[in-house]
Design a protein around this motif. Structure first.
Motif: not given
Length: 81
Positions: A5-7, A27-35, A38-42
């Motif tokens: 799905e990320t691809v 193209l920046n892809i990251a699974a970041i965030g502390n707020v 749940q798991l999410h990908v940018h």
């Protein structure tokens, strides 16, 4: 499944850039965030002429909505998949 799905999302970001005559250079892809718990990908398409290049886009400046006709065209591209 997450990688597939990320691809797909990355391909869509690139397609939207092409369609708008503003091709994505990076193209920046990251699974970041502390707020958000749940798991999410940018998936973010970047260009050297964007207002924040080369800095991160996270939490920087206000969101600027698309004009309705541009939004509708982009949504049509997304729906076609």
């Amino acid at each position: 499944m997450l990688m597939e799905e990320t691809v797909r999302a990355g391909a869509m970001v690139r397609a939207i850039g092409q369609r708008s005559m503003r091709p994505v250079e990076k193209l920046n892809i990251a699974a970041i965030g502390n707020v958000t718990a749940q798991l999410h990908v940018h998936v973010v398409g970047r260009r050297r002429d964007d207002g924040l290049w080369p800095d991160p886009v996270w939490g920087r400046g206000p969101a600027i909505p698309y004009e309705p006709e541009v939004r509708d065209e982009l949504l049509a591209v997304i729906r076609k998949g």
